[in-house]
Design a protein around this motif. Structure first.
Motif, PDB file in Angstrom:
ATOM      1  N   LEU A 132       0.604  -1.118  -0.141  1.00 14.40           N
ATOM      2  CA  LEU A 132      -0.054  -0.222  -0.050  1.00 14.40           C
ATOM      3  C   LEU A 132       0.580   1.212   0.153  1.00 14.40           C
ATOM      4  CD1 LEU A 132      -2.957  -0.855   2.365  1.00 14.40           C
ATOM      5  CD2 LEU A 132      -2.958  -0.032   0.171  1.00 14.40           C
ATOM      6  N   SER A 136       0.394   3.696  -3.343  1.00 13.69           N
ATOM      7  CA  SER A 136      -0.648   4.699  -3.158  1.00 13.69           C
ATOM      8  C   SER A 136       0.276   5.991  -2.732  1.00 13.69           C
ATOM      9  CB  SER A 136      -1.926   4.327  -2.012  1.00 13.69           C
ATOM     10  OG  SER A 136      -0.862   4.277  -0.634  1.00 13.69           O
ATOM     11  N   GLN A 157     -10.384   4.081  -4.089  1.00 11.31           N
ATOM     12  CA  GLN A 157      -9.708   5.179  -3.402  1.00 11.31           C
ATOM     13  C   GLN A 157      -9.578   5.095  -2.011  1.00 11.31           C
ATOM     14  OE1 GLN A 157     -11.951   8.530  -4.799  1.00 11.31           O
ATOM     15  NE2 GLN A 157     -13.263   8.481  -3.016  1.00 11.31           N
ATOM     16  N   THR A 171      -6.278   9.224  -2.409  1.00 11.59           N
ATOM     17  CA  THR A 171      -5.124   8.709  -3.099  1.00 11.59           C
ATOM     18  C   THR A 171      -5.752   7.390  -3.645  1.00 11.59           C
ATOM     19  OG1 THR A 171      -2.874   8.052  -3.409  1.00 11.59           O
ATOM     20  CG2 THR A 171      -4.010   7.343  -1.285  1.00 11.59           C
ATOM     21  N   MET A 172      -5.165   6.973  -4.457  1.00 11.61           N
ATOM     22  CA  MET A 172      -5.683   5.499  -5.105  1.00 11.61           C
ATOM     23  C   MET A 172      -5.539   4.442  -4.318  1.00 11.61           C
ATOM     24  SD  MET A 172      -2.578   4.962  -7.714  1.00 11.61           S
ATOM     25  CE  MET A 172      -2.082   6.484  -8.278  1.00 11.61           C
ATOM     26  N   LEU A 173      -6.387   3.506  -4.457  1.00  9.79           N
ATOM     27  CA  LEU A 173      -6.322   2.202  -3.758  1.00  9.79           C
ATOM     28  C   LEU A 173      -5.818   1.040  -5.022  1.00  9.79           C
ATOM     29  CD1 LEU A 173      -7.094   0.095  -1.782  1.00  9.79           C
ATOM     30  CD2 LEU A 173      -9.331   0.051  -2.456  1.00  9.79           C
ATOM     31  N   LEU A 293      -1.732  13.707  -5.048  1.00  8.49           N
ATOM     32  CA  LEU A 293      -1.741  12.325  -4.472  1.00  8.49           C
ATOM     33  C   LEU A 293      -0.901  12.014  -3.416  1.00  8.49           C
ATOM     34  CD1 LEU A 293      -1.605  10.015  -7.863  1.00  8.49           C
ATOM     35  CD2 LEU A 293      -3.441  10.252  -6.254  1.00  8.49           C
TER      36      LEU A 293
END
Length: 323
Positions: A132, A136, A157, A171-173, A293
């Motif tokens: 992670l 991320s 996310q 932020t992105m998942l 991000l």
């Protein structure tokens, strides 16, 4: 009639810090440097001192103790907090401080191959946490403080709450972590049910939510995604709770993985955040997107990764390679 005794100065500092919801780590640092400041000046009370004494102490840290620039800044922040928030005294601008040297260094970045080598030497919860961090761009403590409600699998996310600068961001998942995360949540929920059955199950809540919602601390959505394997006593409230995984356990696991992989770089958990940013820029993503991000306030902070991209003579081809 006896008047109630006024709290000791350091207790006043702690109380003032907790009213402003600073982290326990910040509280310990501020208390340490305020106490050290007082001892440096032969236990004089700070109300009897001022700018000259602060300047002398900070210069002492830089010259005699040779502390890092970041350490000197923490000490200064602690003293400014003491005078403004606790003693309620306004200080003039503090100039002529002997500053600790802040070396200009580029961030250490793992190559994509090195990231794979590190991940391949981790397993279980550590593997998921580190995946992670790299996938991320989260800081280590941001990842460890994740709550169940902060994960959005449908939109893929992660909402990072109260990050650096007391700001939230999204932020992105990473898709690759979705199934492992769902499995982790199943294990966490089982552990939470066991705690509830034994009369525990409460978790620390941010700010005044515990008073506003008395039963929220036992709700599933507020539980940490990565809980500690044992319960412990909260140093502030003295309540027995299950906190999140201890940061040093993840740091040690990553350090060992880097060593066993034979990677000769001074890298750790934060290196994965640097690698995330650099690899996104290598893939052609806009620097403003990367800035959002990462949660950087200023794009200049993000631009340091463009210098990493230009390593090796700023992208210039060596004449030796033309032979």
């Amino acid at each position: 009639m006896t008047l109630p005794q006024k709290p000791r100065l350091l207790d006043q500092v702690r109380q003032s810090i907790r009213l402003r919801h600073f982290s326990l780590k910040t509280e310990k640092s501020y208390v340490y440097y305020i106490r050290d400041f007082i001892l440096f000046h032969q236990k004089r009370h700070p109300s009897e001192m001022g700018v000259d004494e602060i300047r002398a102490y900070l210069s002492h840290l830089a010259v005699e103790r040779q502390v890092a620039a970041s350490t000197q800044n923490v000490a200064l922040s602690a003293l400014l907090f003491l005078y403004k928030q606790v003693l309620e005294l306004e200080l003039p601008y503090i100039d002529n401080i002997e500053r600790a040297n802040r070396p200009k260094r580029l961030p250490v970045v793992f190559t994509r191959t090195e990231v794979k080598q590190v991940l391949s030497r981790l397993d279980g919860m550590n593997h998921l946490i580190v995946s992670l961090l790299y996938g991320s761009g989260m800081r280590l403590m941001e990842g460890l403080r994740l709550r169940v409600k902060d994960l959005d699998f449908e939109y893929r996310q992660i909402t990072i709450r109260d990050a650096k600068g007391h700001k939230d961001r999204v932020t992105m998942l990473p898709t690759a972590t979705i199934e492992p995360l769902k499995l982790q949540l199943q294990k966490t929920q089982q552990l939470h049910q066991q705690d509830l059955g034994m009369g525990y199950g409460a978790v620390e809540l941010p700010y005044a939510l515990a008073r506003k919602y008395p039963n929220a601390d036992k709700e599933w959505k507020w539980q940490f995604v990565f809980p500690s394997w044992k319960r412990s006593v909260d140093p502030r409230s003295q309540q027995i709770r299950r906190h999140h995984v201890y940061e040093q356990s993840v740091q040690r696991a990553v350090k060992k993985a880097v060593q066993t992989a034979g990677i000769h770089k001074h890298g750790g958990c934060h290196t994965l955040r640097h690698s995330f940013a650099t690899h996104l820029l290598e893939d052609g993503y806009d620097i403003r997107t990367v800035q959002e991000l990462l949660g950087h306030k200023d794009v200049k902070t993000t631009m340091i990764y463009t210098h990493v991209l230009n390593q090796g003579g700023r992208g210039v081809r060596s004449p030796l390679d033309s032979y």
